[in-house]
Design a protein around this motif. Structure first.
Motif, short mmCIF file in Angstrom:
data_model
loop_
_atom_site.label_atom_id
_atom_site.label_comp_id
_atom_site.label_asym_id
_atom_site.label_seq_id
_atom_site.Cartn_x
_atom_site.Cartn_y
_atom_site.Cartn_z
N PRO A 80 14.25 -72.83 77.45
CA PRO A 80 15.61 -72.21 77.92
C PRO A 80 16.59 -72.60 76.66
CG PRO A 80 14.89 -74.46 78.97
CD PRO A 80 13.63 -74.04 78.11
N TYR A 81 17.66 -71.95 76.73
CA TYR A 81 18.77 -72.26 75.99
C TYR A 81 19.77 -72.92 76.87
CZ TYR A 81 16.82 -69.31 72.20
OH TYR A 81 16.34 -68.81 71.20
N PRO A 82 20.73 -73.75 76.35
CA PRO A 82 21.89 -74.55 77.11
C PRO A 82 22.81 -73.36 77.82
CG PRO A 82 21.75 -75.34 74.88
CD PRO A 82 20.73 -74.19 74.90
N SER A 83 22.94 -72.17 77.45
CA SER A 83 23.64 -70.98 77.96
C SER A 83 22.88 -70.39 79.10
CB SER A 83 24.14 -70.17 76.72
OG SER A 83 23.14 -69.54 76.22
N ASP A 84 21.66 -70.71 79.36
CA ASP A 84 20.92 -69.80 80.46
C ASP A 84 21.33 -70.18 81.78
OD1 ASP A 84 19.37 -68.89 78.71
OD2 ASP A 84 17.68 -70.01 78.99
N LEU A 85 21.27 -69.31 82.50
CA LEU A 85 21.59 -69.41 84.08
C LEU A 85 20.66 -70.08 84.78
CD1 LEU A 85 22.84 -65.80 84.88
CD2 LEU A 85 24.41 -67.66 84.68
N SER A 86 20.96 -71.08 85.57
CA SER A 86 20.00 -71.92 86.31
C SER A 86 19.67 -71.06 87.74
CB SER A 86 20.72 -73.13 86.58
OG SER A 86 21.75 -72.93 87.64
N ASP A 87 18.80 -71.68 88.43
CA ASP A 87 18.67 -70.66 89.65
C ASP A 87 19.84 -70.70 90.68
OD1 ASP A 87 15.91 -70.10 88.85
OD2 ASP A 87 15.04 -72.00 90.13
N LYS A 88 20.59 -71.64 90.78
CA LYS A 88 21.64 -71.60 91.56
C LYS A 88 22.74 -70.56 91.07
CE LYS A 88 21.78 -75.93 93.84
NZ LYS A 88 22.72 -77.50 94.19
N GLU A 89 22.92 -70.85 89.70
CA GLU A 89 24.14 -69.87 89.32
C GLU A 89 23.68 -68.34 89.20
OE1 GLU A 89 24.74 -73.48 85.87
OE2 GLU A 89 23.81 -71.65 85.22
N TRP A 90 22.31 -68.12 88.98
CA TRP A 90 21.93 -66.75 89.15
C TRP A 90 21.87 -66.25 90.57
CZ3 TRP A 90 21.54 -62.01 87.82
CH2 TRP A 90 20.54 -61.34 88.20
N LYS A 91 21.82 -67.03 91.54
CA LYS A 91 21.84 -66.39 92.72
C LYS A 91 23.19 -66.25 93.39
CE LYS A 91 17.67 -68.51 94.94
NZ LYS A 91 17.12 -67.12 95.26
N LEU A 92 24.30 -67.14 92.49
CA LEU A 92 25.86 -66.84 92.73
C LEU A 92 26.12 -65.47 92.16
CD1 LEU A 92 27.01 -70.37 91.95
CD2 LEU A 92 27.32 -69.29 94.28
N ILE A 93 25.62 -65.05 91.01
CA ILE A 93 25.90 -63.76 90.43
C ILE A 93 25.06 -62.52 90.78
CG2 ILE A 93 26.01 -62.57 88.11
CD1 ILE A 93 26.66 -65.25 86.82
N GLU A 94 23.90 -62.72 91.11
CA GLU A 94 23.15 -61.62 91.65
C GLU A 94 23.50 -60.56 92.69
OE1 GLU A 94 18.16 -60.93 92.87
OE2 GLU A 94 19.17 -62.96 93.24
N PRO A 95 24.07 -61.09 93.53
CA PRO A 95 24.49 -60.02 94.75
C PRO A 95 25.70 -59.17 93.96
CG PRO A 95 24.57 -62.29 95.62
CD PRO A 95 24.31 -62.40 94.06
N HIS A 96 26.31 -59.45 92.97
CA HIS A 96 27.38 -58.67 92.52
C HIS A 96 27.00 -57.80 91.37
CE1 HIS A 96 30.05 -61.27 94.62
NE2 HIS A 96 29.41 -62.66 94.20
N ILE A 97 25.52 -57.76 91.06
CA ILE A 97 25.15 -57.02 89.84
C ILE A 97 24.76 -55.71 90.54
CG2 ILE A 97 23.35 -56.52 88.09
CD1 ILE A 97 25.64 -58.65 87.35
N PRO A 98 25.23 -54.29 90.32
CA PRO A 98 24.94 -53.16 91.04
C PRO A 98 23.47 -52.57 90.47
CG PRO A 98 26.52 -52.66 89.30
CD PRO A 98 26.22 -54.35 89.28
N ASN A 99 22.74 -52.06 91.46
CA ASN A 99 21.44 -51.73 91.10
C ASN A 99 21.52 -50.17 91.00
OD1 ASN A 99 19.60 -53.95 91.28
ND2 ASN A 99 20.08 -54.04 93.37
N PRO A 100 20.96 -49.53 89.98
CA PRO A 100 20.93 -48.06 89.99
C PRO A 100 20.10 -47.44 90.89
CG PRO A 100 19.71 -49.02 88.14
CD PRO A 100 20.29 -50.13 88.91
N PRO A 101 20.68 -46.14 91.08
CA PRO A 101 19.82 -45.33 92.09
C PRO A 101 18.01 -45.29 91.50
CG PRO A 101 21.64 -44.02 91.42
CD PRO A 101 21.56 -45.16 90.54
N THR A 102 17.30 -45.43 92.48
CA THR A 102 15.86 -45.78 92.24
C THR A 102 15.28 -44.40 91.75
OG1 THR A 102 15.25 -45.26 94.43
CG2 THR A 102 15.61 -47.57 93.86
N ASN A 103 15.90 -43.02 92.18
CA ASN A 103 15.37 -41.76 91.69
C ASN A 103 15.95 -41.13 90.41
OD1 ASN A 103 17.54 -41.58 92.70
ND2 ASN A 103 17.23 -39.54 94.09
N ARG A 104 16.51 -41.96 89.74
CA ARG A 104 17.18 -41.43 88.35
C ARG A 104 16.99 -42.18 87.42
NH1 ARG A 104 23.39 -40.56 89.78
NH2 ARG A 104 23.31 -40.13 87.32
N GLY A 105 16.77 -41.78 86.12
CA GLY A 105 16.28 -42.54 84.78
C GLY A 105 15.07 -43.31 84.75
#
Length: 271
Positions: A9-34
């Protein structure tokens, strides 16, 4: 480090807690495209945060991360779709509530920071005070120093005009906002403009004439502290970006990194 690829790991890496805070706000692209996505979003974010903290160039991103082209692609994509601003707003609201405050602020502080540019093409202007070509970062923060709005523009734009660029964008966004503090550079006609155009009170915090040297000004120190937080991210030591929109996105990304770490110390892992 669960949910993480096999690497040190690097010091700037997200911890499990930090990732769980950000993850819900990352949009997922449509599964049938690209094409199907190969690299996890967490590692893409880790690459962006590494670049922010270390100050390296995109092409010098360590090979343990996804290819730099992939990391840059998502940074750009999220910039174009306003994702960085949305995550910043969401985490700011969560952090304010966690600290026992209202979700939206009733007061804010405005200031600008002049920064050097590099040989990279893009908007810049001559700063008469510093006698060098620069850009200005205009930020509006709440009373705890969390960013409400960022606008990056050429340094030859005066503070009063730069303030209008910021305030016009947030007009109608924060229903509780009533008061904004700023220094003497914003005095004059801007006070009336803010009242008439936005319906807020712009209060000028002035230095005391009888005090020499450095002095901590009421409320003004909050926004200066925010600039200090951003100074920990070496990519922000100068403005390396060709587009001011990328400069703004990096500032939002730095605040997201800061807020996720603070929230992780408060929030339980299960959400």
């Amino acid at each position: 480090m669960s949910e993480q690829t096999e690497r040190l790991p690097y010091p700037s890496d997200l911890s499990d807690k930090e990732w769980k805070l950000i993850e819900p706000h990352i949009p997922n692209p449509p599964t049938n495209r690209g094409k199907k996505r190969v690299h996890p979003y967490r590692e893409i974010l880790n690459g962006i945060f590494y670049l922010l903290r270390s100050g390296c160039a995109w092409r010098m991103l360590p090979h343990e991360f996804p290819p730099w082209q992939t990391v840059y692609h998502y940074f750009r994509l999220w910039r174009l779709y306003g994702i960085w601003e949305r995550i910043n707003a969401a985490l700011r609201t969560e952090l304010r509530i966690a600290n026992g405050r209202e979700p939206e602020p009733s007061a804010a502080i405005l200031d600008s920071q002049s920064v050097k540019t590099t040989e990279t093409r893009g908007v810049r202007g001559y700063d008469a005070g510093k006698k060098v070509k620069r850009r200005k970062r205009h930020i509006l923060v709440d009373t705890t120093g969390l960013i409400l709005m960022v606008v990056v523009h050429a340094a030859n734009i005066q503070d009063r005009d730069g303030a209008k660029l910021v305030l016009e964008q947030i007009k109608g966004t924060f229903s509780r906002l009533q008061l904004i503090w700023a220094d003497a550079a914003y005095a004059g006609q801007l006070v009336d403009w803010v009242k008439i155009t936005c319906g807020w009170v712009l209060e000028i915090v002035r230095r005391k004439d009888d005090v020499k040297g450095f002095q901590v000004l009421p409320r003004r120190w909050v926004v200066e502290r925010t600039f200090g937080w951003l100074g920990r991210y070496r990519r922000l030591s100068k403005d390396y970006e060709g587009l001011t929109e990328s400069s703004q996105a990096f500032i939002y990304a730095a605040m997201i990194h800061i807020m996720s770490r603070r929230l992780a110390k408060i929030e339980p892992l299960s959400r």
